[in-house]
Write a protein that holds these residues in place. Structure first.
Motif, PDB file in Angstrom:
ATOM      1  N   UNK A   1       0.869  -1.169   0.000  1.00  0.00           N
ATOM      2  CA  UNK A   1       0.000   0.000   0.000  1.00  0.00           C
ATOM      3  C   UNK A   1       0.905   1.218   0.000  1.00  0.00           C
ATOM      4  N   UNK A   2       0.614   2.198  -0.853  1.00  0.00           N
ATOM      5  CA  UNK A   2       1.500   3.357  -0.987  1.00  0.00           C
ATOM      6  C   UNK A   2       0.678   4.602  -1.303  1.00  0.00           C
ATOM      7  N   UNK A   3       1.103   5.719  -0.699  1.00  0.00           N
ATOM      8  CA  UNK A   3       0.473   7.013  -0.940  1.00  0.00           C
ATOM      9  C   UNK A   3       1.569   8.037  -1.191  1.00  0.00           C
ATOM     10  N   UNK A   4       1.420   8.819  -2.247  1.00  0.00           N
ATOM     11  CA  UNK A   4       2.305   9.972  -2.436  1.00  0.00           C
ATOM     12  C   UNK A   4       1.731  11.092  -1.577  1.00  0.00           C
ATOM     13  N   UNK A   5       2.532  11.542  -0.613  1.00  0.00           N
ATOM     14  CA  UNK A   5       2.075  12.543   0.342  1.00  0.00           C
ATOM     15  C   UNK A   5       2.291  13.955  -0.190  1.00  0.00           C
ATOM     16  N   UNK A   6       3.480  14.201  -0.731  1.00  0.00           N
ATOM     17  CA  UNK A   6       3.815  15.543  -1.205  1.00  0.00           C
ATOM     18  C   UNK A   6       5.134  15.512  -1.949  1.00  0.00           C
ATOM     19  N   UNK A   7       5.402  16.567  -2.697  1.00  0.00           N
ATOM     20  CA  UNK A   7       6.716  16.748  -3.296  1.00  0.00           C
ATOM     21  C   UNK A   7       7.672  17.261  -2.233  1.00  0.00           C
ATOM     22  N   UNK A   8       8.951  16.958  -2.405  1.00  0.00           N
ATOM     23  CA  UNK A   8       9.959  17.472  -1.481  1.00  0.00           C
ATOM     24  C   UNK A   8      10.102  18.984  -1.650  1.00  0.00           C
ATOM     25  N   UNK A   9      10.357  19.693  -0.563  1.00  0.00           N
ATOM     26  CA  UNK A   9      10.604  21.134  -0.697  1.00  0.00           C
ATOM     27  C   UNK A   9      11.919  21.379  -1.433  1.00  0.00           C
ATOM     28  N   UNK A  10      11.971  22.470  -2.179  1.00  0.00           N
ATOM     29  CA  UNK A  10      13.185  22.810  -2.924  1.00  0.00           C
ATOM     30  C   UNK A  10      14.270  23.353  -2.006  1.00  0.00           C
ATOM     31  N   UNK A  11      13.873  23.994  -0.924  1.00  0.00           N
ATOM     32  CA  UNK A  11      14.816  24.571   0.028  1.00  0.00           C
ATOM     33  C   UNK A  11      15.508  23.463   0.826  1.00  0.00           C
ATOM     34  N   UNK A  12      16.847  23.462   0.827  1.00  0.00           N
ATOM     35  CA  UNK A  12      17.606  22.411   1.509  1.00  0.00           C
ATOM     36  C   UNK A  12      17.331  22.361   3.005  1.00  0.00           C
ATOM     37  N   UNK A  13      17.227  23.516   3.661  1.00  0.00           N
ATOM     38  CA  UNK A  13      16.953  23.529   5.102  1.00  0.00           C
ATOM     39  C   UNK A  13      15.586  22.935   5.405  1.00  0.00           C
ATOM     40  N   UNK A  14      14.593  23.303   4.607  1.00  0.00           N
ATOM     41  CA  UNK A  14      13.255  22.744   4.794  1.00  0.00           C
ATOM     42  C   UNK A  14      13.261  21.241   4.525  1.00  0.00           C
ATOM     43  N   UNK A  15      14.000  20.826   3.518  1.00  0.00           N
ATOM     44  CA  UNK A  15      14.081  19.397   3.184  1.00  0.00           C
ATOM     45  C   UNK A  15      14.738  18.611   4.317  1.00  0.00           C
ATOM     46  N   UNK A  16      15.796  19.168   4.883  1.00  0.00           N
ATOM     47  CA  UNK A  16      16.463  18.512   6.014  1.00  0.00           C
ATOM     48  C   UNK A  16      15.528  18.415   7.217  1.00  0.00           C
ATOM     49  N   UNK A  17      14.807  19.493   7.499  1.00  0.00           N
ATOM     50  CA  UNK A  17      13.859  19.478   8.615  1.00  0.00           C
ATOM     51  C   UNK A  17      12.742  18.480   8.386  1.00  0.00           C
ATOM     52  N   UNK A  18      12.277  18.405   7.159  1.00  0.00           N
ATOM     53  CA  UNK A  18      11.228  17.446   6.817  1.00  0.00           C
ATOM     54  C   UNK A  18      11.731  16.014   6.993  1.00  0.00           C
TER      55      UNK A  18
END
Length: 134
Positions: free
Chosen positions: A52-69
């Motif tokens: 079972x799989x769901x695409x939740x969202x695209x990754x943020x482009x901002x590296x800091x936001x991506x790391x926090x996510x």
């Protein structure tokens, strides 16, 4: 072992609860939960498991936001998810659950499905803040 037809019968039982689904190719279904969840769940019969799989969202482009996510997803995996897990595939966050077919029954399938939809419902507002960082 649970067969493809068994999985379809599980989906039929879900449909009596207000969920819709369609088979897009043999052994691959798109489940439309309905209600407040505006995500489709992909169900793939791939012996010896069903995924079972769901695409939740695209990754943020901002590296800091991506790391926090990424950090927050790991925390949610450890604290809120019993069976499934968040992960990153290509440039998207996905929520995935794999169930062994050798001993699967409807109750386990339903619990996994409901665990995913509950996680989405409870985590979506928080995860949306990372989406806005895009």
């Amino acid at each position: 072992m649970v067969t493809r037809d068994d999985i379809e019968s599980f989906l039929d039982r879900l449909a009596t609860e207000g969920t819709a689904y369609q088979e897009v190719e043999p052994g691959l279904w798109i489940i439309h939960p309905g209600g407040v969840i505006d995500f489709d769940v992909v169900c793939h019969y791939n012996p010896p498991v069903v995924v079972l799989r769901v695409k939740v969202m695209d990754l943020p482009a901002d590296d800091n936001a991506c790391n926090g996510l990424a950090r927050r997803l790991l925390q949610l995996n450890a604290s809120d998810l019993v069976h499934g897990s968040y992960g990153i595939e290509q440039e998207a966050v996905v929520l995935t659950e794999a169930l062994e077919l050798s001993h699967l029954d409807y109750e386990e399938f339903l619990a996994a499905y409901e665990s995913m939809t509950l996680a989405l419902t409870s985590h979506l507002r928080e995860l949306a803040t990372y989406r806005e960082a895009r």
